[in-house]
Design a protein around this motif. Structure first.
Motif, mmCIF file in Angstrom:
data_model
loop_
_atom_site.group_PDB
_atom_site.id
_atom_site.type_symbol
_atom_site.label_atom_id
_atom_site.label_comp_id
_atom_site.label_asym_id
_atom_site.label_seq_id
_atom_site.Cartn_x
_atom_site.Cartn_y
_atom_site.Cartn_z
ATOM 1 N N TRP A 108 -5.460 -11.764 19.552
ATOM 2 C CA TRP A 108 -4.129 -11.648 18.949
ATOM 3 C C TRP A 108 -3.202 -12.608 19.688
ATOM 4 N N PHE A 120 0.400 -4.429 15.675
ATOM 5 C CA PHE A 120 -0.965 -3.906 15.658
ATOM 6 C C PHE A 120 -0.917 -2.478 16.186
ATOM 7 N N ASN A 147 -1.640 -3.197 6.514
ATOM 8 C CA ASN A 147 -2.869 -3.965 6.312
ATOM 9 C C ASN A 147 -4.017 -3.310 7.072
ATOM 10 N N ARG A 148 -5.159 -3.216 6.402
ATOM 11 C CA ARG A 148 -6.377 -2.704 7.023
ATOM 12 C C ARG A 148 -7.462 -3.774 6.950
ATOM 13 N N ILE A 149 -8.363 -3.744 7.920
ATOM 14 C CA ILE A 149 -9.464 -4.692 7.920
ATOM 15 C C ILE A 149 -10.518 -4.231 6.915
ATOM 16 N N ALA A 192 -4.806 -0.751 12.232
ATOM 17 C CA ALA A 192 -4.022 -1.333 11.143
ATOM 18 C C ALA A 192 -2.969 -2.287 11.708
ATOM 19 N N ILE A 193 -2.460 -3.159 10.851
ATOM 20 C CA ILE A 193 -1.334 -4.025 11.182
ATOM 21 C C ILE A 193 -0.222 -3.712 10.192
ATOM 22 N N ARG A 217 -11.652 -9.279 7.148
ATOM 23 C CA ARG A 217 -10.283 -9.786 7.091
ATOM 24 C C ARG A 217 -9.320 -8.659 6.721
ATOM 25 N N TYR A 218 -8.079 -8.828 7.150
ATOM 26 C CA TYR A 218 -7.058 -7.832 6.839
ATOM 27 C C TYR A 218 -6.506 -8.066 5.436
ATOM 28 N N TYR A 243 -6.025 -12.505 10.091
ATOM 29 C CA TYR A 243 -4.675 -12.066 9.716
ATOM 30 C C TYR A 243 -3.699 -13.084 10.277
ATOM 31 N N PRO A 263 -9.684 -3.322 16.724
ATOM 32 C CA PRO A 263 -9.566 -2.398 15.596
ATOM 33 C C PRO A 263 -10.607 -1.285 15.656
#
Length: 260
Positions: free
Chosen positions: A112, A159, A187-189, A168-169, A194-195, A145, A104
């Motif tokens: 992952w 991802f 989703n952002r960390i 981001a995811i 954590r996301y 995540y 990220p």
């Protein structure tokens, strides 16, 4: 075509012993995470079995992160497909689709992992994805995540490697009510490592609309617009693959004219 994916996990005891099975290729984690020698993603696979459709399938997978050749887990990843419901044949991973290190940020590696269940009679699978970070205080990897989805209805989890949303995811999951579209979640960390979701909306992309792009790609202009990262009139955010005739139609990106 559109694609699909997803995940989920529970932690197991660090002192548990690995079950027997056929060893599979291992992924070194020591170098990318700056850890002592021997940290790795360790995988074994059981004997072939029959899936619910009556076809031969790979055996059950055992996956764990270990620093001692699989004798202890830090953690085990065997419950990535388990849901809160009753026990199911689809709770167990049989396919390791890929495992790799993502970043990220340049100084923030994550592991992952993507696995899938046996195929159902209709060809569907449960697909799980998980991102894990190394917890130096606990000397183990922890999930930051995780998500599970099916595969038959164009689900996707991705991802983002570059661009305005790097790191981001994004997930795309079908809605349950008409007009049938997709829930897009970004989703952002966060500061806690954590996301967490920062955006969720119902797509303008419709299920079965004939657009060959993956849903996440067809929705990218609208996703970026909602996050104030793109404005109409600016160059369109294009997918990695060929896009010979990019255009927006009702807020949806098309790379070829719709078939009438």
């Amino acid at each position: 075509m559109r694609r699909a994916m997803g995940i989920g996990l529970a932690m197991m005891s660090l002192a548990a012993a690995a079950p027997p099975g056929t060893p599979q290729p291992r992924l070194d984690l020591s170098a990318p995470f700056g850890l002592p020698h021997d940290w790795q993603l360790f995988t074994t696979q059981g004997p072939e079995e029959e899936d619910p459709g009556g076809n031969r399938a790979p055996g059950a997978l055992h996956l764990c992160i270990t620093r001692d050749g699989g004798r202890t887990y830090r953690p085990a990843l065997d419950t990535m497909l388990v849901t809160g419901g009753g026990k199911s044949v689809f709770d167990t991973a049989h396919y390791l689709e890929f495992a790799r290190v993502i970043r990220p940020a340049p100084d923030r590696p994550l592991l992952w992992v993507q696995v899938a269940s046996l195929h159902a009679g209709n060809g569907d699978q449960i697909v799980g994805r998980m991102a894990l970070a190394y917890d130096r205080a606990g000397q183990r990897f922890v999930p930051v995540y995780d998500k599970r989805t099916g595969r038959n209805n164009n689900q996707d989890v991705r991802f983002i490697e570059q661009g305005a949303l790097r790191g981001a995811i994004i997930s795309a999951e079908p809605t349950t009510g008409a007009p049938f579209a997709f829930w897009i979640t970004v989703n952002r960390i966060g500061r806690d490592g954590r996301y967490a979701p920062i955006l969720r909306y119902r797509s303008s992309t419709r299920y079965g609309d004939g657009n060959p792009l993956a849903v996440i790609d067809s929705e990218m202009p609208e996703t970026l617009r909602r996050l104030n990262l793109w404005r109409p009139g600016s160059p369109l955010p294009l997918p990695d693959g060929p896009c010979p005739q990019p255009r927006l139609i009702a807020r949806v990106l098309w790379c070829t004219p719709p078939k009438r």
